[in-house]
Design an enzyme around this catalytic site. Structure first.
Site, PDB file in Angstrom:
ATOM      1  N   HIS A   1       0.910  -1.153  -0.040  1.00  0.00           N
ATOM      2  CA  HIS A   1       0.214  -0.056  -0.145  1.00  0.00           C
ATOM      3  C   HIS A   1       0.757   1.273  -0.057  1.00  0.00           C
ATOM      4  CE1 HIS A   1      -3.378  -2.551   1.199  1.00  0.00           C
ATOM      5  NE2 HIS A   1      -2.330  -3.220   1.764  1.00  0.00           N
TER       6      HIS A   1
ATOM      7  N   SER B   1      14.669  21.364 -16.096  1.00  0.00           N
ATOM      8  CA  SER B   1      13.561  22.073 -16.265  1.00  0.00           C
ATOM      9  C   SER B   1      13.860  23.411 -16.883  1.00  0.00           C
ATOM     10  CB  SER B   1      12.877  22.520 -15.023  1.00  0.00           C
ATOM     11  OG  SER B   1      11.919  23.449 -15.172  1.00  0.00           O
TER      12      SER B   1
ATOM     13  N   LYS C   1      15.861  21.743 -11.058  1.00  0.00           N
ATOM     14  CA  LYS C   1      15.372  20.547 -11.034  1.00  0.00           C
ATOM     15  C   LYS C   1      16.150  19.643 -11.895  1.00  0.00           C
ATOM     16  CE  LYS C   1      11.559  19.498 -10.526  1.00  0.00           C
ATOM     17  NZ  LYS C   1      10.143  19.510 -11.006  1.00  0.00           N
TER      18      LYS C   1
ATOM     19  N   GLU D   1       9.788   8.130 -16.511  1.00  0.00           N
ATOM     20  CA  GLU D   1       8.653   8.562 -16.448  1.00  0.00           C
ATOM     21  C   GLU D   1       8.087   7.845 -18.110  1.00  0.00           C
ATOM     22  OE1 GLU D   1       7.892  12.568 -14.437  1.00  0.00           O
ATOM     23  OE2 GLU D   1       9.662  12.629 -15.341  1.00  0.00           O
TER      24      GLU D   1
END
Ligand code: ARG
Length: 463
Positions: free
Chosen positions: A162, A283, A289, A296
Site C-alpha cells: 500500500h 527544467s 530541477k 517517466e
C-alpha cells in the site's frame, strides 16, 4: 495523380478499366510503413522462387535472374537508394514490380502465391526475428539489475505494501523481483515464437493452388518448424501477433512498474537513489530541477503498448473468414509494440548502470522499529501465544508508543509485560534489522543466504 487505363492495368491487371481514385490510393497504401518487411519479403520470395525452379515452373536461368534481381533490390533498400512507389500500394507490389522491371522472369514469381499468404509469411518471419532481439535485450536488462543488486548487496530498504513501510528487505531482493518478472516475459515470448513458427505460404489467397508447390521445402528454406495445416486459417490467423502484443504489453507493464519505483526512489521524499545526469533532464524554468524523464517515459509508453494490444484484438474480433483488408492495420500496431518495448529495455539497461544508491538514507528509512512489529508478534507466537492474540498485543504496544512518542523498540519492558505476561527482556533484541533478515530462511525469503544464493543463481544463468 492521373488515372490512365495503363496505370490501372499495371497495378491490377486486365479486370480494371480505370485507375483507383487518388483518395483511394492514399487511403489503402501501406508501403510507407510495411516497407519494413522488405527483408522478410525478399527472403520469402527467394525461397518460393527456388522451390518453383525445383518443381519446374521456372528455369534455372529464370531463377538466376530472379535471385540476382532480388539481391540487387535488397542491397538498394539497405543502402537507402531504392525508389519506393506509393502508387504500388505495399512492400510486396513494390518489390515485385521492381523485379519485373529488371527481368521478365519476375512475372513468374507470383505463381501459386497470393499477397495473403505472402504477408502472413513475412509477418511471421518478422515476429520471430523480433522475439530473438527482445530476448537478448531482456537478458541485458536482467544483467544490469543483477549487477546493481550485487553492487549494493549490503543495503536494506523498507519493503512496502500500500506504499506504506511494511517489513525490511534487502535492496537486492527488491531488484531480483524484476529479474523474475523479466524471466517470465522472456519465456512468454519464447512460447509465442513456437506458434509463430508455422509457414502460411502455399495457402494462396485462401484455397491453396493447383500447382504442386512443395510447402515443406519452402518451410525448410525459411527456417519454419512446421507448415500450416489449413489454408483458410493460414491466411487469416493473426493470433501469433496477438500473442506477441500481449506478451509485449505484460513486459511493458513490468517496465512501467520498475519505472515507478525509480521515480519514487529518486524523489527528495525517498532519496534512496540518484540517477546519473546523462539519464535525467532539467527544467526549462526551474534551475534546480533534475527530473527522471526517462523512467517517466518508459512508464508512459506502456500505455501505447497496452493500446496496441487492445487495437489488435478489436481488429481481429469481428472478421469473417478469411483474409480481409482490415488485417493490413495489424502492422503499425505490431511495429510500434516492438519499437517501444525494445527502446524501453535498452534505455533502462543503460540507465541502471548510472544509478547510485544512497546507503545512509536507506539505513535511516529501515531503522524505523515499526518495520519489525510483525517479528515481535512472531516472537510471542514462538512462546505459545496464538497469532491473533499476539497481533493484538503488538498493535496495542504500537498505539502506546505513538501516544507517548516513544519508539517501539524503546518502550519499557514493564509496558510490554502489562500487555502480555510472556513478554521478557529477549523481546527487545528483536529490533535488529540484520538479525531479523537472517531469520528469514525459507526459499524465496529475503534472508542473507537466500538473497546471496539467488544472486549467484542469476549470475550463473545470465553468464
Ligand atoms: N498490404 C496487404 C496487407 O498488409 C497485403 C495483402 C493484400 N491482399 C489483398 N487481397 N488485398 O494485408
Amino acid at each position: 495523380m492521373n488515372t490512365s487505363r495503363q496505370d490501372k492495368k499495371a497495378l491490377w491487371g486486365g479486370r480494371f478499366a480505370a485507375a483507383p481514385d487518388q483518395l483511394v490510393r492514399e487511403f489503402t497504401k501501406s508501403v510507407h510503413y510495411d516497407w519494413r518487411l522488405y527483408r522478410e519479403d525478399i527472403f520469402g520470395s527467394l525461397a518460393h522462387a527456388r522451390m518453383l525452379r525445383e518443381i519446374g515452373v521456372i528455369s534455372s536461368g529464370e531463377f538466376a535472374a530472379i535471385e540476382r534481381g532480388l539481391k540487387q533490390i535488397f542491397a538498394e533498400i539497405e543502402a537507402g537508394v531504392f525508389a519506393w512507389d506509393a502508387a504500388r500500394e505495399d512492400v510486396h507490389m513494390n518489390i515485385e514490380a521492381a523485379l519485373t522491371a529488371r527481368t521478365p522472369a519476375g512475372a513468374k514469381l507470383h505463381t501459386g502465391r497470393s499477397r495473403n499468404d505472402q504477408v502472413a509469411t513475412d509477418m511471421r518471419l518478422w515476429v520471430k526475428h523480433s522475439i530473438a532481439t527482445d530476448r537478448a535485450l531482456i537478458t541485458g536488462l536482467q544483467t544490469a539489475l543483477v549487477r546493481l543488486a550485487r553492487k549494493y548487496q549490503r543495503v536494506i530498504i523498507p519493503g512496502y505494501t500500500h506504499l506504506q513501510r511494511a517489513q525490511p528487505v534487502w535492496f537486492a531482493h527488491h531488484l531480483l523481483a524484476y529479474v523474475e518478472m523479466l524471466a517470465r516475459d522472456g519465456a512468454r515470448l519464447a512460447d509465442a515464437r513456437r506458434r509463430a513458427d508455422t509457414l502460411p505460404l502455399g495457402a494462396g489467397a485462401l484455397a491453396g493452388s493447383t500447382i504442386p508447390l512443395r510447402r515443406e521445402r519452402v518451410a525448410r528454406l525459411l527456417g519454419f518448424g512446421a507448415v500450416a495445416q489449413n489454408s483458410l486459417d493460414a491466411v487469416s490467423d493473426r493470433d501469433f501477433i496477438l500473442e506477441y502484443a500481449a506478451a509485449g504489453a505484460i513486459l511493458a507493464v513490468h517496465l512501467s512498474r520498475l519505472a515507478e519505483d525509480l521515480v519514487l526512489w529518486s524523489t527528495a521524499e525517498f532519496g534512496f537513489i540518484r540517477i546519473g545526469d546523462a539519464f535525467t533532464t532539467g527544467s526549462s524554468l526551474m534551475p534546480q530541477k533534475k527530473n527522471p524523464d526517462v523512467a517517466e517515459l518508459v512508464r508512459g509508453k506502456s500505455g501505447r503498448v497496452i493500446g496496441n494490444l487492445v487495437a489488435l484484438l478489436t481488429l481481429v474480433k469481428g472478421l469473417p473468414m478469411t483474409y480481409n483488408r482490415d488485417l493490413q492495420e495489424d502492422k503499425e500496431r505490431l511495429f510500434d509494440t516492438v519499437d517501444t518495448v525494445q527502446q524501453s529495455l535498452a534505455v533502462f539497461t543503460a540507465l541502471l548502470a548510472e544509478v547510485r544508491v544512497n546507503a545512509a538514507v536507506c539505513a535511516r528509512a529501515v531503522a524505523d522499529p515499526l518495520l519489525l512489529a510483525t517479528d515481535v508478534a512472531d516472537w510471542l507466537v514462538n512462546r505459545g501465544v496464538p497469532f491473533r492474540r499476539a497481533h493484538e498485543v503488538v498493535g496495542q504496544a504500537v498505539a502506546i508508543s505513538e501516544r507517548r512518542r516513544v519508539p517501539l523498540d524503546r518502550l519499557p519492558l514493564t509496558v510490554w509485560k502489562k500487555l502480555h505476561p510472556v513478554c521478557a527482556a529477549g523481546l527487545r533484541k528483536i529490533f535488529n534489522v540484520r538479525a531479523a533478515l537472517s531469520r528469514r530462511k525459507m526459499t524465496g525469503a529475503p534472508g542473507q543466504q537466500q538473497v546471496e544464493a539467488q544472486l549467484r543463481r542469476w549470475e550463473q544463468v545470465l553468464k
